[in-house]
Structures are given as C-alpha cells and as structure tokens.
Design a protein around this motif. Structure first.
Motif, short mmCIF file in Angstrom:
data_model
loop_
_atom_site.label_atom_id
_atom_site.label_comp_id
_atom_site.label_asym_id
_atom_site.label_seq_id
_atom_site.Cartn_x
_atom_site.Cartn_y
_atom_site.Cartn_z
N LEU A 36 20.64 -8.26 -20.26
CA LEU A 36 19.82 -7.43 -21.16
C LEU A 36 18.71 -6.70 -20.42
O LEU A 36 18.18 -5.69 -20.93
CB LEU A 36 19.25 -8.30 -22.29
N THR B 213 20.68 -3.44 -19.37
CA THR B 213 20.92 -2.51 -20.48
C THR B 213 20.83 -3.25 -21.81
O THR B 213 21.22 -4.42 -21.91
CB THR B 213 22.31 -1.84 -20.36
N ASN B 214 20.30 -2.55 -22.81
CA ASN B 214 20.26 -3.09 -24.18
C ASN B 214 21.33 -2.44 -25.05
O ASN B 214 21.41 -2.72 -26.24
CB ASN B 214 18.88 -2.85 -24.81
N SER B 215 22.14 -1.57 -24.44
CA SER B 215 23.16 -0.85 -25.19
C SER B 215 24.29 -1.79 -25.59
O SER B 215 24.93 -2.42 -24.74
CB SER B 215 23.73 0.30 -24.35
N LYS B 216 24.54 -1.86 -26.88
CA LYS B 216 25.61 -2.71 -27.39
C LYS B 216 26.96 -2.29 -26.81
O LYS B 216 27.78 -3.14 -26.42
CB LYS B 216 25.63 -2.62 -28.92
N ILE B 217 27.18 -0.98 -26.71
CA ILE B 217 28.45 -0.46 -26.19
C ILE B 217 28.67 -0.90 -24.75
O ILE B 217 29.73 -1.39 -24.38
CB ILE B 217 28.49 1.08 -26.30
N LEU B 218 27.63 -0.75 -23.91
CA LEU B 218 27.76 -1.10 -22.49
C LEU B 218 27.88 -2.61 -22.30
O LEU B 218 28.66 -3.08 -21.46
CB LEU B 218 26.55 -0.56 -21.71
N VAL B 219 27.10 -3.38 -23.07
CA VAL B 219 27.17 -4.84 -22.95
C VAL B 219 28.58 -5.33 -23.28
O VAL B 219 29.17 -6.14 -22.55
CB VAL B 219 26.12 -5.52 -23.85
N VAL C 41 22.51 -8.42 -28.91
CA VAL C 41 22.75 -6.99 -29.16
C VAL C 41 23.39 -6.76 -30.53
O VAL C 41 23.90 -5.67 -30.81
CB VAL C 41 23.62 -6.35 -28.05
N TYR D 55 35.05 -2.17 -30.79
CA TYR D 55 34.08 -1.15 -31.21
C TYR D 55 34.18 -0.74 -32.68
O TYR D 55 33.33 0.00 -33.18
CB TYR D 55 34.19 0.08 -30.31
#
Length: 617
Positions: A500, A503-509, A544, A606
């Motif tokens: 985290l 990145t905090n991006s849900k998509i990337l995580v 996330v 997704y």
C-alpha cells in the motif's frame, strides 16, 4: 508349515492395518452427521423434548482427527504428497533415490518431535484429567492420536527408509543422511537466527529439495522455534490437534468421498451419455461432451485431478479414435478439469473459507458463474478449433426421447449438486452436513441404485478418500503452525503496508496480486498456496475495499489456472498419464486455453457483480 499362514496374516496386517480403521471411521462419521440432520428435521418433529444430538458432532470431530492422521501413514507408504518437484525431475536417477533418503529422514524428524511432545500432552492429561463437553469422555482418548498416529507415521517412515537404503546402497545412503545433518546443523550451531530468516529460509530450501509442502511448513516452524525460541516446542503437538478440531474442515473428506463413491458407482458413463445428448452432435462434439461432463462431475467431486482422471479415461481415447489430435484432446480435458475446483462443491473454497473465516456456502455460490464462464469459453474454443479441422461429433439419433432417457439414467448423479447447494443455501444444512449427506447419498447410489460398487470397492473408495483428504488436512495443520509464527512477526501487516506504500490503486493492487498468484500457481499446488497466502494477502485486499468473499473467488479462479501450467500442472500430469502422451505437447496445446481462462479471471477480478450475482445479499 504353520509359520507361512502367520507370515501371510502379518503381511496382510502390515499392508492394511490403517485401512481397517479408515473404512470404519469414515463410514461412521458419514452416518453420524447424516443422522444429525435426520434427527433435527424428522425425530424432533415426533418426539417432544428430544433435545439436540450434540454428541454426533463431537464424536465425529474426534474420529475425523484420528482417521486423518492414520491416513497420513497410508500416504507415506504410497508417497502421496503435495510437493514441488521441479528440481527432483531434473536430477539423474541416482540423486533422485538419494533425495528420498533426505526427504523421508526430514519427515521422520518432524513426526518424531510431534509424537514425543504428543505423549507429553497425554502425561499432562493423566495428571490433570479433563472431560469433553458433550460425551463427557476423558480428553486423553482423542489426544492419544498424537503419540499413536505420529508414532505410526514414524514406523512407516522407518520402513520406507529401510527400503530406500537397500535401493541406494550404503555409500549413497550415507550421503543422504549427511545432507540431512547439514540441513539441520544451523539450528544447533548458531545460538540465534532471526525468526523470519529461519522460517522462510528453511521453507524455501526444503521446498526446493522436494520435501512435501506440509512437512516444509512444519519443519520450518520447528527450526524457527529451536533457533529463535519464538514459542514453546510443546506448542507444535497441541496445535496439531486443535487446528483440525474444526467442524467445517470435515467437509473436505466428505466431498472427496462423495466424488469417489459416485465415480466407483458408475456415475461417469451416465454423465458422459447425458452430455453427449446435449452437445455431441456439433463440431467438436466429443470435445464439447468432455467439457460438459467435466462440469457435471466437478459439481460432485470438487477436485480438478479427480475430474480429469475420471472423465479423461473415457473421453480422451474416444476423441483420438474419432480423429482428434491426441495433445489437443488431453489439453482440453485438463483445462476442463479446472472447472471442478470452481463449480461447487470445491475443496479449495472449503480451505479458503476455513482459513479466512468466510461463509463456505457463499463461496460455493460465488464459484458457479466463474465455473460456467470457464466451461463456455473452452466450449467456444473447442467448437471453432474443431470446425476448422472438420472434427464432427458422432453421427447418431438425438432427439427429446434419447435426451430424456439419458437424463433419467443420470438422475441420481444429478441430484448431488441439488442436495449440496439446496441444503446449504436453503438453510437446511451446514456445508459439512451437506457434504456428509452427499457422501451418504453417493454410497447408497453406488451400492444399491447403480449397483456398480461392491463391498470391496466401497472399502477401497473409503481408503482413497481418507488418503486424499489426509494430505490436505496435514497441510492445514502445519500451515496453522507456520501462520502463527508469521502473525507473531507481523508478516501479513508488513506486506500489506509495503504494497500500500507503493500504490493505493485497487486496480493495480489486484493486478499485482493476480500476477503473484499466477506465478505461485506455476510451482505450488492450489491448496498449499491458499493456506499460506490467504492470511498474508487478505489485509492487503481488504484495505483497498475488496471483500474477503470476492477475494476468495479471485484466488480460487486464479490458482485453478495453475492446474494446467507447468511445471506443477497436476491436471496435465493426469491427462498425460491417461493418454500416455508427452507433457510438453499437452502444455503447448493448452496455451490458448490458459489465455481464455485468464480473460475469465480478469472479468471476475474487475467486475465483482458477475461472480457475486448469485450470492444472497
């Protein structure tokens, strides 16, 4: 003259000692839990103040623990295990033989420690007696499995080692034992090794040399306790019992037993005929039939390899006979077998549900759509690939009458998913009760309705079910020990904070986690990956905004792809064995199918509304 019959009796006992208890134990707990359901819904309706049959659950749990650890001895004799054998496969024959000396010696070290400290538990219970809640029997009785069960494992490992020493000879055996000493030495030479260094260092080394993953988890925990003094060593014996004294885990042997009973009872042929009536007349008809049959069978067995073995033995020779490419046929059935772990009942969903404390019933419902989607994309690929090569289905009469006949003939088999899902989602039964009832149903169908399973076949099926499930149960017990060390050292929290911070991006995580799971799935069996990684990755995804339920579906669908990705693609090995075809050729043909399954994975990752559409809000 009298000694010959005695020797025969002793040999028979040596070969079947555990099997006697496994058959009696498995049949008993199936009957006890089935009785529990009948008692709740039938007996209590007619007898006032009948009370609750609480003894059935408690007794079943303790018998389950006993047969699970007794069955490990059978697995030891057959060398059945979940392990990473990439390095082993590349070794020359001589070093492969030496590696068994190393593996079984290390296995012996773990079982001997648990047996020794298990006896310590018995001594404490003798000094301070305790009684169980429902049956009021001394806790001493169920806990006796620790010294007896693990002691029996020690005996079987000594037998295996003696046989292996005779194969290797004195010189090579000494080399093997020397390697064991070198591996164990750091724990005793160094006064202190940091816990995570010991835990993960030993785990990686032991996995690499082909030690079964359950034993890797247990030994790396033991090494950490010795070298870092993180926990009392007696804790290992205690957790070996308490970690599987768990009612939901009992669903695993029940679902496996249901699949084995139905398979031995003539199920596969009837499902194949029904699938052939539905899709057999199209281009690629036999391939489409294989996929649909795998979907039907997966809804009973809950196991990918079991599905490939049962259906592949029937469909792969039939496809080759009709002009299909042998490697394509094998790859198609291997890929379709992956559906077996998505469509409920599913052993990986049970393991994840226990590990992550998520409703197993909801996980089952969440697996239906991904399983059907995977089946449909494989059917579309099979159709277009076959049409381009003019592979037609078998020409025969197909109409509503023939379909009705095939459906009626397969009706008993098709009732299993209805019992499981209807019972769970209708609030009538827990997943474990539904699993027991489906196993009981499978037993009745095989013995009395289809009449294709003999008493001897039933005993063999019981032993097979216990042996298969014991490997999973031992893995879960050792994973609990391993996970407790990780929790003490805050490994899950550290990994969550590290990811985290990037990145905090849900998509990337989710993308990063999917890539990690795909990589892990290429060299580690799905169940092992779930018990190790679920506790680590759950804090990351929940941070996330991904629900544990949705993540469980992502994880199982992702790791299902691992069943057909070398080098540890179990379904590929099974298909290769069934058809006597080279693994490389099957793997190459499976690549487009893997690509299609990855598309299904992305959709499930997704667009959570798709896999979760059947889950009760």
């Amino acid at each position: 003259m009298e000694s010959a019959p005695k020797h025969k009796v002793l040999d028979w006992l040596n070969d079947n000692f555990e099997s006697i208890f496994l058959v009696i134990g498995l049949i008993s707990i199936i009957l006890f839990i089935t009785w529990q359901v009948i008692y709740r819904y039938v007996i209590t309706q007619f007898i006032e103040r009948a009370g609750a049959a609480v003894w059935t659950e408690e007794l079943s749990r303790y018998i389950f623990i006993w047969i699970s650890y007794l069955a490990v001895s059978v697995a030891i004799r057959k060398r059945s295990s979940i392990r990473v054998d990439i390095l082993y496969d590349k070794l020359p024959k001589r070093w492969q033989d030496i590696s068994w000396i190393v593996v079984e010696s290390l296995f012996f070290c773990l079982t001997a420690v648990i047996a020794w400290y298990g006896w310590g538990q018995i001594e404490r219970l003798l000094r301070f007696p305790q009684l169980t809640t429902a049956l009021r029997i001394p806790f001493l009785i169920p806990y006796l499995i620790l010294p007896l069960g693990f002691g029996l494992m020690c005996l079987r490992l000594i037998q295996r080692l003696w046989a292996q020493v005779r194969v290797c000879g004195l010189k090579d055996s000494c080399i093997g034992f020397a390697i064991v000493v070198i591996i164990c030495a750091p724990c005793f030479i160094f006064e202190y090794i940091p816990p995570l260094t010991a835990l993960f260092g030993y785990f990686v080394v032991l996995c690499a040399i082909g030690v079964p993953i359950a034993i890797c988890l247990g030994l790396s925990t033991l090494a950490t306790i010795i070298s870092a003094d993180t926990l009392p060593i007696e804790y290992m014996a205690q957790i070996s019992f308490t970690s599987i004294d768990n009612f939901p885990i009992m669903a695993i042997p029940f679902f496996i037993a249901a699949g084995v009973f139905m398979g031995a009872g003539g199920l596969s042929n009837r499902l194949l005929k029904l699938a052939d009536e539905i899709v057999g007349g199209l281009y690629g008809g036999m391939g489409l039939t294989a996929i649909v049959t795998c979907m039907f069978f997966g809804a009973i067995s809950g196991s990918g390899p079991a599905t490939v073995a049962a259906i592949g033995a029937l469909t792969i020779p039939a496809m080759v006979e009709r002009g299909y490419d042998k490697y394509f046929s094998c790859a198609l059935v291997a890929a379709a077998g992956c559906v077996g772990v998505m469509i409920p009942p599913s052993n990986p969903f049970v393991v994840y549900g226990v590990a992550a404390q998520v409703s197993i019933g909801d996980l089952f419902m969440g697996g239906i759509v991904p399983g059907i989607l995977t089946g449909l994309v494989l059917m579309a690929y099979c159709y277009y690939y076959s049409r381009a090569r003019n592979w037609r289905g078998q020409e025969k009469k197909r109409d509503m009458a023939t379909f009705g006949h095939a459906f009626w003939d397969a009706k008993w088999a098709l009732m299993v998913p209805v019992i499981v899902l209807g019972g769970i989602y209708g609030g009538i039964m827990t997943p474990t009760e539904a699993a027991a009832v489906s196993a009981f149903y499978g037993l009745i169908v095989g013995l009395f309705l289809y009449r294709e399973m003999s008493f001897k076949g039933m005993c063999a099926a019981c032993v097979e079910a216990c042996e298969t499930s014991s490997v999973i149960i031992l893995l879960m017990a050792m994973a609990t020990l391993f996970g407790n060390i990780m929790t003490l050292e805050d490994v899950p929290g550290t990994i969550a904070r590290t990811i985290l911070s990037v990145t905090n991006s849900k998509i990337l995580v989710l993308l990063l986690i999917n890539i990690l799971l795909l990589i892990v799935g290429t060299f580690m069996e799905a169940l092992a990956a779930i018990v190790i990684l679920a506790p680590i990755l759950l804090p990351v995804v929940t941070n996330v905004g991904v629900s544990p339920l949705h993540f469980g579906i992502i994880m199982v669908v992702n790791l299902a792809i691992g069943f057909i990705t070398p080098p540890v693609g179990v379904n590929l090995f099974v298909a290769s064995g069934v058809a006597k075809a080279k693994l490389q050729g099957i793997a190459r043909m499976a690549l487009p199918m893997i690509g299609l399954m990855l598309l299904v994975l992305l959709v499930c990752t997704y667009i959570p509304e798709i896999p979760l559409c059947l889950v009760r809000k």
